[in-house]
Each structure stands twice: as C-alpha cells, then as structure tokens.
Design a protein around this motif. Sequence first.
Motif, PDB file in Angstrom:
ATOM      1  N   VAL A   9      36.919  48.216  40.253  1.00 42.31           N
ATOM      2  CA  VAL A   9      36.305  46.903  40.482  1.00 42.31           C
ATOM      3  C   VAL A   9      36.089  46.225  39.141  1.00 42.31           C
ATOM      4  O   VAL A   9      35.930  46.890  38.117  1.00 42.31           O
ATOM      5  N   THR A  10      36.094  44.888  39.153  1.00 42.69           N
ATOM      6  CA  THR A  10      36.115  44.149  37.892  1.00 42.69           C
ATOM      7  C   THR A  10      35.114  42.996  37.897  1.00 42.69           C
ATOM      8  O   THR A  10      35.473  41.860  38.184  1.00 42.69           O
ATOM      9  N   ILE A  19      40.839  45.307  41.053  1.00 49.88           N
ATOM     10  CA  ILE A  19      42.177  45.200  40.469  1.00 49.88           C
ATOM     11  C   ILE A  19      43.065  46.355  40.912  1.00 49.88           C
ATOM     12  O   ILE A  19      44.285  46.235  40.949  1.00 49.88           O
ATOM     13  N   TRP A  20      42.463  47.475  41.271  1.00 42.11           N
ATOM     14  CA  TRP A  20      43.209  48.602  41.883  1.00 42.11           C
ATOM     15  C   TRP A  20      42.507  48.997  43.160  1.00 42.11           C
ATOM     16  O   TRP A  20      41.306  49.216  43.091  1.00 42.11           O
ATOM     17  N   PRO A  21      43.152  49.104  44.285  1.00 45.16           N
ATOM     18  CA  PRO A  21      44.549  48.768  44.522  1.00 45.16           C
ATOM     19  C   PRO A  21      44.829  47.317  44.133  1.00 45.16           C
ATOM     20  O   PRO A  21      43.949  46.457  44.312  1.00 45.16           O
ATOM     21  N   PHE A  22      46.012  47.078  43.661  1.00 43.65           N
ATOM     22  CA  PHE A  22      46.346  45.748  43.190  1.00 43.65           C
ATOM     23  C   PHE A  22      46.337  44.764  44.359  1.00 43.65           C
ATOM     24  O   PHE A  22      46.864  45.058  45.435  1.00 43.65           O
ATOM     25  N   PRO A  23      45.736  43.609  44.158  1.00 46.16           N
ATOM     26  CA  PRO A  23      45.571  42.650  45.280  1.00 46.16           C
ATOM     27  C   PRO A  23      46.865  41.957  45.670  1.00 46.16           C
ATOM     28  O   PRO A  23      46.937  40.732  45.708  1.00 46.16           O
ATOM     29  N   GLU A  24      47.866  42.742  45.975  1.00 44.22           N
ATOM     30  CA  GLU A  24      49.165  42.128  46.199  1.00 44.22           C
ATOM     31  C   GLU A  24      49.280  41.380  47.510  1.00 44.22           C
ATOM     32  O   GLU A  24      49.988  40.385  47.591  1.00 44.22           O
ATOM     33  N   MET A  82      48.382  43.308  33.547  1.00 48.86           N
ATOM     34  CA  MET A  82      48.382  42.737  34.895  1.00 48.86           C
ATOM     35  C   MET A  82      49.602  41.858  35.121  1.00 48.86           C
ATOM     36  O   MET A  82      50.096  41.752  36.250  1.00 48.86           O
ATOM     37  N   THR A  83      50.024  41.210  34.062  1.00 47.73           N
ATOM     38  CA  THR A  83      51.167  40.309  34.189  1.00 47.73           C
ATOM     39  C   THR A  83      52.359  41.008  34.839  1.00 47.73           C
ATOM     40  O   THR A  83      53.044  40.441  35.687  1.00 47.73           O
TER      41      THR A  83
END
Lengths: 67, 67, 378, 378, 180, 180, 269, 269
Positions: C140-141, C310-315, C340-341
């Motif tokens: 979490v970020t 950010i993980w899991p990546f918010p795809e 992240m890019t």
Amino acid sequence: MAKAERIEIIEKWCKGCEICVEFCPTGAIEMRDFKVAVKDLEKCTACMQCELRCPDFAIVIYKKDKE
Amino acid sequence: MAKAERIEIIEKWCKGCEICVEFCPTGAIEMRDFKVAVKDLEKCTACMQCELRCPDFAIVIYKKDKE
Amino acid sequence: MAKKVEFMMGNHAVAEGALYAGCRFFGGYPITPSTEVAERMAERLPQVGGRFIQMEDEIAAMASVIGASIAGAKSLTATSGPGLSLKQENIGYAMLCEIPVVIVDVMRGGPSTGMPTGPSQSDIMCAKWGTHGDHPAIAVTPASVQEQFDETVRAFNLAEKYRCPVFVLTDAIIGQMMEQLVIPEPGELEVIERPKPTCKPEEYLPFDMDKDFVPLAAFGSGYRYHITGLHHNSDGFPTNDPVLHTKNTIKIIERLDKNYDDIVKVEEFMTDDAEILVFAIGVSARSAKHAVVEARNVGIKAGLVRPLTIWPFPERHLDRILNKNKIKGIVVPEMNLGQMTFEVQRVAKGRCAVEGLYSLMLDPILPSEILEKIRRFV
Amino acid sequence: MAKKVEFMMGNHAVAEGALYAGCRFFGGYPITPSTEVAERMAERLPQVGGRFIQMEDEIAAMASVIGASIAGAKSLTATSGPGLSLKQENIGYAMLCEIPVVIVDVMRGGPSTGMPTGPSQSDIMCAKWGTHGDHPAIAVTPASVQEQFDETVRAFNLAEKYRCPVFVLTDAIIGQMMEQLVIPEPGELEVIERPKPTCKPEEYLPFDMDKDFVPLAAFGSGYRYHITGLHHNSDGFPTNDPVLHTKNTIKIIERLDKNYDDIVKVEEFMTDDAEILVFAIGVSARSAKHAVVEARNVGIKAGLVRPLTIWPFPERHLDRILNKNKIKGIVVPEMNLGQMTFEVQRVAKGRCAVEGLYSLMLDPILPSEILEKIRRFV
Amino acid sequence: MARIDIRLGGSGGQGTITAAAIMGYAAVYAGKKAVQTKSYGPEARGGAARGEVVISDEDINYVKVIKSDILVALTQESCDKFIVDAKEGSIVVVDDFMVKNKPQGNFKVYSLPIIKTAAEDIGKSMVANIVMLGVINQLANLLDFDKLEKGVLSKVPKGTEELNKKALRAGVELAKAAMK
Amino acid sequence: MARIDIRLGGSGGQGTITAAAIMGYAAVYAGKKAVQTKSYGPEARGGAARGEVVISDEDINYVKVIKSDILVALTQESCDKFIVDAKEGSIVVVDDFMVKNKPQGNFKVYSLPIIKTAAEDIGKSMVANIVMLGVINQLANLLDFDKLEKGVLSKVPKGTEELNKKALRAGVELAKAAMK
Amino acid sequence: MSYDYAKYLRKGKLPHIWCAGCTYGIILKSLIRAIDGIGWAKDDIALVSGIGCASRLPGYVDFNTLHTTHGRSIGFATGVKLANPKLNVIALGGDGDMTAIGGNHFIHACRRNIDLTIFVFNNNIYGMTGAQYSPTTPKGAWATTSPYGMAENTFEITSLAIGSGASFVARTTAYHVAHCEKMMKEAFQHKGTSVVEIINACPTGFGRKNKFKTPASMLTWMKDSAVNIERAKNMSPEELVGKYTIGVLHKVDKPEYIETYDTTVGLKK
Amino acid sequence: MSYDYAKYLRKGKLPHIWCAGCTYGIILKSLIRAIDGIGWAKDDIALVSGIGCASRLPGYVDFNTLHTTHGRSIGFATGVKLANPKLNVIALGGDGDMTAIGGNHFIHACRRNIDLTIFVFNNNIYGMTGAQYSPTTPKGAWATTSPYGMAENTFEITSLAIGSGASFVARTTAYHVAHCEKMMKEAFQHKGTSVVEIINACPTGFGRKNKFKTPASMLTWMKDSAVNIERAKNMSPEELVGKYTIGVLHKVDKPEYIETYDTTVGLKK
Ligand SMILES: Cc1ncc(C[n+]2csc(CCOP(=O)(O)OP(=O)(O)O)c2C)c(N)n1
Ligand SMILES: Cc1ncc(C[n+]2csc(CCOP(=O)(O)OP(=O)(O)O)c2C)c(N)n1
Ligand code: SF4
Ligand code: SF4
Ligand code: SF4
Ligand code: SF4
C-alpha cells in the motif's frame, strides 16, 4: 537365562547402521540382509544398550516381568 | 613564565565543545562566541592537554624553543 | 462531535495506525528515515500491553515479527532500503508460509547506503521482486499523514485477510513530514481480527490448498502443527511432489488476483473525461494532483490515477480507463529511474504513449515538471 | 589438433570457466544446488595460486568477493535463491561502487527454502530487482555445460569492461547435469584483463562521472582513494548534491544501455521467416529448440529467440524481429509463474499476443507442451 | 545412433546417479553426445533418487528422459513411478529382490539379481550400479564394451578397479543369460 | 488564506526544523492546514538543515516550498542557496551576524540579530529558532499571536516555557522595530 | 521397553530422513524423555529450528513446531517467546546453522538472556549440503570445501556462549544418552538463555572421509573423549589432551530479559 | 606542536562530520600517531569500515579506504586481505556496527585469527541514527528506543572476542590518548586477529540524555572508571565495582589463518 521376553524389530524403520549390534555386549543380535535381526534371544540381558542408542526407533526390548 | 610561544586556533574547525578549556589546568584558554580563544598565553604551561584531546585538530600549541 | 486534530509526523502516524489495528509487537532495527516508527512503538506498545524489541539486525527483526505473528500477535516492522534488502529472505518465508505481518519501508535514496536522508521511490520493484522465487506481494502506498495512519490499518487488515506480509511503501518525505491527522474513534475504521480455527485440532489443516482461506492458529492455542519454509502439503509437512507445490504456490499467488477488487484501491481524480493521465503514488502523486489541477485550469483534460495499492499492480483499473477513454498519453512521475513506468507500459499494450518522468532529486518532482510532460501530449 | 572432450558437471564447468578467465578468489557459503562450484574452486584455486574461503554466511561471502576484487583479484561467488536474497544488500554496494564481481545463481525452487533440490527459473526478476534502489544489472544465461564455461568467461569480461557485478543465472538442471565440454586453449577465448590506471595517483578519479570507463586501481597499487556506498563524487567521497548523484546513477545504468550490442547476446534460431516465436532461456530454451524443430517438421513457421543475456533485457532484438516479421504470437516458456513474460509483453506493446507457459514442475518443460502452445497460434 | 533415453531409478546411496554419469562419460569417450541428469530428495541417504542419461550421435536438446528406451528400477517405488514412461517395446530391468511386483506392459522386462550379484558374487553391494551398467550395455548394445570398461575404470575410486571390472563383467553375464 | 510557503534554512542544531514543526502545529491548531517538511544531512550536528512549512486554508498538494513567501536564513550557505527561490516581493529574513553578504533582489530583506537576541537578551542561543518564529509571524501576519504562543508552549520541553515565551516576544519586538 | 516414545511422536512420520547411523535420532529420543520428564504440556512447547539435517527434528514431534530459514531459528523463537511468554520455547539446529550463519542471533540471545533453550547439534560438518566444513570442523579434517584439510581455527561453542553472556552452558554427547537427557532437563529448568552443545556424529558427511569406519566407532570416540567436568577438575592438562568436558560448564544468575523488560516498561509492577 | 597530523590527513576534508565533543576525533589522532609510529607506508594500509559515525573515519585519512555496508566491514576486509596479504588491513566501526549487525563477522574473524586489526569504537549507543540503544547501552540508560530505560543485558565486547577465539584483545579509552596509541600499536604488531575496544563518548546521542552535561564530563568519567589491568590485579572486587580494566586483556599464540591456509593447500611450502 534370558532377561528379555521379546525383541521387537521394526524392519521398515531399521536402516542397518549396526550401532545396536556393535553396542550389544552379548551378541544377542546380528545383521541380516542389511537389517538387524535377533540372533539369540537367550543371550539378551535386557541391558537396553541397543534400544537406547538406536537412532531409528527400530528395536524395542520387552523385559520379562520380574519373576 | 609562559612555555608556549603561540597557541594556534583554527577557528573554522573548532566546534566549541569546550573539552580543551575544561582540561586546561591553568585557565590559559576560554570560550568566546562558541569557540575557543586564548585568554592568557602567559599561563600556558604547554602541557598539551588541549591539543591532545581536541577532537577537531583545532588547537595547536607551539612550544618555546628550549632556552 | 468534533474530532481532535493532531499535527503528527508521518512515521508516528504509521505507529498509531498499527496500534489502532491491534498491533501488539514490534521487532526492528533502526535505520533512517524509518526510525521514528520504532521509537514511537517503543514508547507506545507497553502502554497497550504490547512489547517492543530492537533486534541485532534486520534479519533477526524480520524473523522476530514472523515468530510473534505465529504466536498470535499482530506484528509490525519498519525499515528502509538496505534493511529491506536484508529482510528479503525472511519476507519470502512469510509469503510462502502465509504469515500475516506488516513491513513498513520508508524509501530513501538507493542503491546501497546511497542517500540515507534523501527521499526516493526506488524500492517499488524491490518490494515485489526482492525475494527469490515466485510469491504473492501486497504493497500500500500512502500519500499523506492521514493515509499513513489509515493505510497502515488497511495493511493489517489485508495481512490478516490474505494471510501474507503487506508492505507499507512510503518515502522519507511522507514519513518524516508533519501534517494534520484525525485519529478515528475505536470502531470507526474496520479492524479485522485474526479468525481462530473452529475445527478440531486433529482436523486442522493449516495450509489447506483446497480452501481459499484457513485461519492461522496461534502457537499455544491448542492446535499443534508444523510450519516450514520448504514447499509443504496442506498439513504443513514438507512435500517433494511438484504437483502439490505447484498447486499451493499458485493458490497463494492467485488468491490476491481473485480478490483484486478488495485489495486494490485507487483514487481516480478527474479521470472521467480525461485524455491525458498521470499515474503516480505517494509524494509524487501530490505533485501530480497539483499539476492536474493546473492543467485543468488551462483547459487540458488531465486526470490522475493514484494507486493506494501498487502491488498487486492496479492493471484492471488502468485497463478500464484505457478501454473507456481515448487516452493520448500517460505520464508516470516517479522518484527513481523508471520502475512503475515499465508496468504501465506493459498494461498499456501500445494503446497510448507512456512517458516516465524520473527524478533522483531530493525534493519531490515539481508540479511544473509534470505539467510540462502533460502539455507535450496535448 | 583435436581438443580433449571432457564430460563435466555444469557447476564444475562454471568453476573452470572462472579459472580460465583469471579468477583468483572465491568466497562463498554452501547451498544446494550451487555447492559444486565452491567445491571445485576449493580444490582448484590453490593450484593456480588463488585462494578459496568459505565464509560464515552469504552476506560475508558477498562482502569478501567485493573486498578481494578491490584488492585486485578477479572474484567469484556462487549461491542459490535464499543466498541470493541475503547477498542483495552487498550486491547493491558493488553496483553503486562499480566493483567487478561474478555471482553465480543456480536457480532452485523458491520462494524461501522452497524446493532445494528442484530446478527453477524463478530468480530472474530477483537478479534484476532484488537490491533496493536503481542500479545496473547484467545477467548471462547459459543453457549447456559448454555455455556454463563460455558464459562464465564472458561474465568476467563484462564485469571488468563495465565495472559491475555480473550474474551467471543458471539452474539446478544445467548446473548439476553432465555433458561434454571442450576446454578452450589459453588465448582461444578472449579474456579481458583489468586495466590499470595510467594517470598520476593524485589525478586519479576512481568514479569520474564524465568518463564512460575508469580503470579500477587495486588497493595497494599506489593509488590511494576512497570507496563508499554513499552517493559519491568523481573522487569517491560522499556528496549530498542531488545533481551529482543523479548524474552518477544515470551514468552507471545507462552505460549498459549504451553498450547494448556488446553486452546482449541472443541466439536466434529459425527466426528469419518465423511467424511464431518462442522466447526462452536456459534449460527451457533447450526444450524450446526441440519444440521448434518439431514444429518446423510439421510445417509451422516457428522460431526461437534464446537470450544468453537476460539483463539488460534483449528488447532491441525482440523489437527488430517484431518490426520485421509478421509475428502472430510469442510463447514464453519459463520454470516459474511468469517473470520474463511480463517483460516480453512490455516490449511487444500489443503488436502480437504473448503467452506465458509456466511450470513449477521439477522436470524441464516438455517440448510437447511448448509445441501445443505454438499450435494455438497457428 | 539416434537418441537413447536411459533412466536408472533407485534410492539414495544405490549409485544410480553415478552409474548414469559413468555411462555418459563412456559415451562421450566413445565419440557420442551425452547428457546425464539427476533427481534426488533432501535426504543424504535413502529417499528416491534417479540418474538419467541420454545418448545420441546428434545434439541433445531436451536433456531429460522423455520416454525411456531403457529403464532400470532398483526399488519398487521407482519401478511403479517410472514404468508409465517406458516406451513401447523398450527395455525394463528390475532388481529381482527389491521389485516384487513385476511391471506388466508392452515392453521387455528383465528381472535380474543385480544387488545380490554385487553383494554375493562380487562381495560388495556398493557395486550394484556397475553390475547394472554391464547389464544394460549388453541388453541394448549401447557401447563397445572396452570403451565402457575404460570409462568405468577411470571414474571409480582408486583401488577398486578390479572389483568394478568384475562387477561390470558380472552384469554382462547376467544379461547374456537373460537374453538366452 | 491562500497557500503560504515558508522556508527556514540553517545548520543542524539551530532548530529550524523544530521551528517549522511548531509553526505548522500552531497553524493546524488555528484551524488551518499545514505541512512541515525537512531536509538534513548525515551529520547529527552541523551540516545544512532546513525546515519548511506550508500553510493554507485549502488542501495542500505539493508538500514542499515551491517559491518562498518567507525565507529565513540563519547561515550564509542557506541564504545563498535558497535566495533564488524567493518570490518577488516576498519576505527574506537573515541573521545579521551569520549572513554577512546580504541578498539583493526583488524582495524585502530584513537583517536582524536573531541569534544575538537569543543568546544575549534571552540568555540561551538555543531559542534562536523561537525568536525567528516571533519575527516572521509578526512580519507576515501569519497567525493570531495567542495561537502561536500556545503552539510554542505546548511543544517546547517542560520547564523552558518562560524562556520560550520571552524569545517569541523578543522576536515580535525585533520585527516591529524593523517594520518601522 | 525402557520408554514409549509414541506419545510425543507425530504419527506416520517415521522413518525419519536421517542417514543410517546418524546420531540425531538418538538425540531426538533423549529430547523426548527430557520433555516428558519435565512434564510440560505439548501445547505449551514451541520447537523452532533453522535449516539443516538437525533442523528437521521438529517435524517428528507433536508440539508447536517451526522450521524456519537457515540460521534464523533464534530470531523467530525470540518473537514467539515475546508474543507469548507462557510458551516454553526451544531453538535447535546444527553447528553450521547455529554458529556459522546463525552466529549473530546465537550470541545476542545469550547476551539478552531471554528465556529460551538452545540446543546446538554439533557434528563438525554441514551434513545436509553434503559435507562442507563448518566452524567446528577440526583442523586438518577433510571436507568437500577443505579438500586439503581444514585450515581454519574452530569455535569452542561453549566458550562462545559464555563469552557472549549466556547464563547456562552445558555440553553432552549423543553417546551419553542419560547424561544428554539430564542436561536438557537442567537447561529447561534454567530461567534465561540456556545453551547445550550436543556432540553428534555425521557418518555420511564426516565419518566416512575422516577415518571413522562405522557409525558405532564415532559413538565410541565420544565415549572415549568426553570427560565429565567434575572428573576433569582432578585431571592434569596432559591427561586432558584430545578430550573435552561434558556437564554443566557454566551457570550464573542473571536477569532474564522479558522479566526485566516487563518491569522496566511497566507491564509488570 | 606535539605532532603534525597533516601527513596522514586528506586535504580539504576538515572539519569532519562529527559533533562538537564527539571523541572520535581524538581517536583519529591516536590512530594516526600509532600508524606513524609503526612506520607502515600509506600505500600498504587498507582501512575498512561499516556504517555509522565511527565508520566515517576512513574518509579523513590518506590510505586505501573502504566505507562499506552496515556491519560488514570485516567481511570486506577479509577479502581484501586474502587477495593481497601484504596489505595491513584495519577494520573499524561503532559498537552497533561491529557487535550488533556485524556480530557474526566479528566472532568469525576472531575464530579464524586472520591477520586483521579490529577497532571497536564503543560509545554505548547508535550515534548516527540518533541514539537508539546498542548491545552495549548500560542497563537502565535512556535511548530513543529504550524510553523507559535499557532493559537488555549488555555485551562485554572483550569477553565476546575472547570467547570466540581472538588472540589479542585490549581495551582503552578516548581519554587515555597515549595508552590508546600504544594499544593500537601493539595490535598492529600482533600476528592474527587483534581486537581493541575503545571507549568513546557520544555527547549528542548518549551524554545529553544520560546526565553527562558536557563532553568533558564524559572524558572525566572515562578517566575515573578505567583501571589499568596491571593495577586491577591488586584490587578487590569491591574496589572494581563500576570500573573497567584497560590494557592488553588477552594475548595468546595461535596459528594465523592465511599462513595456515597457504601451507595446508600447498601455496607455501
Ligand atoms: C540462506 C541459506 N544458505 C545456505 C543454505 C544451505 N544449507 C542448508 S543446511 C546447511 C548447513 C547444514 O549444516 P548444519 O547446520 O551444521 O546442520 P546439519 O545438516 O549438519 O545437521 C546449509 C549450508 C540454506 N538453506 N539457506
Ligand atoms: C543495513 C542497515 N541497517 C541500518 C542502518 C542504519 N544505521 C546506520 S549507522 C547505524 C548504527 C550506528 O551506531 P554504531 O555502529 O554504534 O556507530 P556510531 O554511529 O555510534 O559511531 C545504523 C543502525 C544502515 N545504514 N544499514
Ligand atoms: S597546553 Fe596545557 S596549559 Fe596550555 S592551553 Fe593547553 S591545556 Fe592549557
Ligand atoms: S577542544 Fe577543539 S573543538 Fe573543542 S573547543 Fe577546544 S579547540 Fe574547539
Ligand atoms: S548427512 Fe550427516 S547429519 Fe545429515 S542425516 Fe546424514 S548422517 Fe545425519
Ligand atoms: S552522534 Fe554521537 S557518535 Fe555521532 S558524531 Fe555525534 S557525538 Fe559522535
């Protein structure tokens, strides 16, 4: 006269390390086909050396009931 | 009579910890504006206490040549 | 009722959040700029009946929190880059053995000792890939002192819910700045208590691969079982059967995927009609919001995607927006040289341009820099 | 002259390759399935005037090889997953301080202790991202016992040329299998000796940011200088100036990029007219080659892209093929749950489908499994 | 010679892995390509262990046994586990003492006293793996006997050469008898 | 109140970071939003250190000073470094003893004896940072004085309240005199 | 039957993974008897190990068992104990696990004197990874990583424990089964960190290549070279060459960590 | 001028980063005089440190200097020495660096007896990170992570060194400038691992909050509590309460690692 009523050998646990045989003071047990086997129950004095030092829980001495 | 010819103080290195002043047995030096300063050169016995214990290479005693 | 507003340091807010979430053990090793978390816990834990210990190094610190969690205490550790690297082996253990713990990483300038007092966002990939092997990871970020508190509470909840370590990935600025914080009343934020097994002890399968979730029994609670960092069977004992270990590994990783909607939290700011996106976390996201507001002020349809996970990546979030809106480009400002890019590029699958905006400067990326990148997409 | 063909274990071939490349120091800590590298070095090093030491743990092992390299000895260490995790902090040190060392990672089943005797390819991302912060990384990926030798020699060369740690990323199968090996004559393979500085000692700038490459002076050779894992200036002393540390970090990372063609080695097998690609390394690439041959036998235009350098990622190679050929899909077989696949997806940018073929089984992925995936793209 | 996949299954300490290595070495020595691989558990002794070797005149891509041309099983466990991957018409050798349930199927099964021969005829159960090599080389006509023998002799511990020579030959004899 | 960017530059131990924190605390206590940040070097004492605080009635996105509305420099180094980011027409305060090269530009410079006032008038150089707070609050009319004073008092070590009160007031007086 | 181990053994886990003649099985039995003797409830025992052959022991016994990472058992055990001081926590591992990679945690536990029992199974070698030298491999001995003979000086594990502040330090051997049981029991009873070094035999990794023909000969060697500490007091240095003492080598009163902590921070008045 | 340090100081690096009154500067001077006294060429010296205030020392002196990762100086130093045994290798660091995170490398260097000189700068606290307790923080003392007072037992660094097998162990203080220089010189002359614990003052992190009003008072405390080992022999236990001994506490002959290695593997006949 034998002090042990029975020597139980759990064959599937015995790995044949020979520790029991080496430490048996009377020659009551021996190696057979890479596993321990009872040679002469009569000779067993139930000193428990083998049972105590067997790393594999593979030999159990049942003492005779006190007479 | 003073044993020291000169007491050099490297001001930009002195952090004003007062160790030298505290260990000077004669009161030859003192604190001034958070840095050490010579109070009375005459009193200095060149015992080197200050120089030896200054952690900052900031005070150097030049002894008088032996007379 | 008007709540008391505190003015608190971000690292202290993490500690308070942990206590709110029921944390009762902290094992750590000091490292700038995370040390204030430990210091606050050292003072506060005894007040709530918990214990603090400063271990001999980060490896032991990580081991101790896993041990404490196994014995039933919600546990926290905090570190920064070099400590994160050292903790990795044991983090992997917690991942494989499904032990809930929360790990705060206050990102500073790396690699190596790097820039101990300088902020960065350069451990993003390390949090995900730092330990060897395949494994699940949640991070979490937070981006404000309030979020330091709130997201730490959420981190504990996620750790318990998904029986895994959870990172609070923050940085030296957010961690060490002071800002207003409203401490919620007890009960105001959800706090997930660790469920206890209800089955008979002899039926307990602590790692049952056929269940999505099995409560973790505390050592000493009457459920005697075995835990090992070897691949193991449902009963916890080692297995060499590749079919079983494949199944189990997939289970613990896919569990996060299956619960994407519960785990992945994203703030979308002005994305509805956005043509240009900014994708940013933490302190960079604050700059980004500033920039987006300024962009809107000059008529540019910019929007911000700000992951709080950010993980899991918010795809899926990104995917949805990319499918819905006609996006010209995505700007990814991050305080590193590109992490992240890469992930955004992967998810974009060529649907739009993706531009990293990298910085190793010690101040946050300036809104004006972001704005300029936004402008280039117009 | 007919060369002597040996039948050697892969891990032993790594050791022999290292010796051929001039390695004169090994510091390690035993771990299955890498231990044979250490064992061979313990026996062989004294024979060539070098020294071996088994350190107390992997952290010290990594420290010792960096120290030895600084004192002038080409140095090797070898480990597997858990050890790789532990070495990460010091690996980051070597990256930032530009110290050449070669690190063999014989991949086994992770995470944690996992499956010590089982092969895997699950440390690919960990090799790149395992240490915190931004940093350069080179990893070579042999697929045969001969390549264990040859690529280790290349790894030493790359380490010296680019003053950075280089991974030999292999796996339990390649590492422990035996196969024929032809040991080249001295001089037959290029061996890059470490250049010595030629400037006056007082002019030596060991980390000159304005030069692409500065020779690393050995401690004791008359060039007295300072090395620190803090961000530093050209002269090696710490600096807090973010402009300088940005410049230096970018330099050491971009150096690899600039020399992509020299560093990144890829075998392209039947790719000329390929419509379907298989992208694989190590033991999986051998299965893949088998599968590609079988595919061709049944008229499918398959080709294999086999990186011998996985980091830096061979994206230009892929890019070129994707731009030239009309590729229907890429199959990425890997013995993990998806690592390289993500990178291939990123590079593909939506130009074609990318399908991972993941396996945690202890045998290599079967050619038939790969073939089936290839077929799906037909 | 096309690719031949040989799998030697047993338990740790029986020397199947070493046998596979020796066979590979001998094959390379005889000018062929060979890859030897192994699988083993965490146990230093005991536990399932297998050695595999693939021999071919051409490059060997897939390094492990796909379907075995030759399977030797020195334990019941390994026999049960690997028999499914025995090719049709392939050779399957089992130790007659250890493997009581003989496998059934579309292959040729030889149940031979490998361990007993080693222990009783040669006097060292340790060399069962070399007996095994003699057996399969003879059954499948893999390598020139001299080359195999040279291979064996250069890979066994010093001082045991005669013993191993005897073991290898004993294996050959076992096979010859079985093929009659 | 729109966003006000305050930057307090000095060296480690001078208390600029604490001052920024107190100002932020007082602002929040006065119902505003505030973010305090800091920058410091590896040195425990000495070395460049700066405290920053942004105060606003609205949400503060960018947390650091972009261009300063108020810059205080207690060392020459920090003055030289940060003066470029002083807004046009902004307030710049420098310590008259430490900053010998006064900055020139499109802003209002106040060169005041902050450290001297603390050391001599109050008797503790340690409270220079509180003097500074008094100065800028007065110069820029930031917060209600009472709120600021309450903020200061609740954040300084017990037993030093009077001292700090005096320091704050001394700062206010310095500013008043300078504004005349 | 001198003792029935079944009560403490997990069902269906035998045969264990140890080699023929590995003495770890003998220790396991001493451990069970010691625990039985002390009367702790199975639920109240946490057995924590690292990685190595020795560290596989917890899998066989019916307690709360935790098989962690290599060298780190004490770190995990410390967390377990702090979170639930009512648990009787035992950390065990091989000489490599405890004194090579795990050396730091070992000395810090001794320093803190946290109430843990630590058993170091010293077989003078890294067994699990196949016979690399350990910090206790005797000078000159063969190991796969000392093919020319061990060149490093060795740890005296008990001195290390004493030097780092342990309050109970004992040594015993796999041969001395009753003595071993007794040392374990005394260690359990001691409040604070107690360390017991248990001399073991690794016939596969160490014995075979270092002139021990059989496992039994290694036990005999233990029998012959161990001297009870009481007896040693009356022996001359010459008589003690090549021998080592067994028994309680060191025992002092020292504040236990958790008690001190709880009192200091006010958790306990 | 009693001594001109300029020859060994790097140009333009002063003032150093240490706080006012930090005694590390005093030690630095003793170190320079000791090295000068022993006459080693600057090119032949490698100074290796970890991370911490103490570990910043190498940056100031004109040798081959290596500032590594926290706790790992000895690992790096071991590699340097093995690759070039002609170098005189010194590893130094704070009590935290050397005995907390670096404890394992410390004890293993002592065990191996590799020819390194190790200086532990003991200021009883983690200075650089702002006053967290270290393994040597006295019981009851304040630190940011022991706000209720230090609850852990402490290391006796010299006992730890002796227990792990070091062949030369000494203690001195920052106050005893000449003694310190002498101990350093003796350590340099010793073949094998030599350990010198140097008692230091951290006025910023430790002194201020633990009732030492001034840096000088901390030096006075050293003066008052240090007793020369020779003198201590004639003092009663009561007289020694609250005191510690300084001087060479332990010195034995023991094979040096590299020599043994080289002979064993045949590098040296
Ligand atoms: C981090 C890490 N490094 C190395 C290993 C490999 N490894 C497993 S057990 C072991 C040592 C075993 O020796 P010891 O601890 O003495 O126990 P034993 O097997 O002799 O009982 C090693 C080096 C590992 N599992 N993890
Ligand atoms: C791996 C790692 N963990 C933690 C830190 C943070 N850290 C830096 S120095 C230090 C301790 C300093 O104390 P000490 O070693 O006693 O030296 P001093 O500063 O007192 O001289 C710590 C914990 C770090 N740099 N790296
Ligand atoms: S040399 Fe001695 S007397 Fe002179 S100033 Fe220094 S301390 Fe005082
Ligand atoms: S001891 Fe040195 S630094 Fe301290 S006040 Fe004296 S001259 Fe200045
Ligand atoms: S390798 Fe050694 S320690 Fe391990 S089980 Fe076998 S005999 Fe025991
Ligand atoms: S913090 Fe302490 S150890 Fe560090 S420089 Fe300051 S006084 Fe010295």
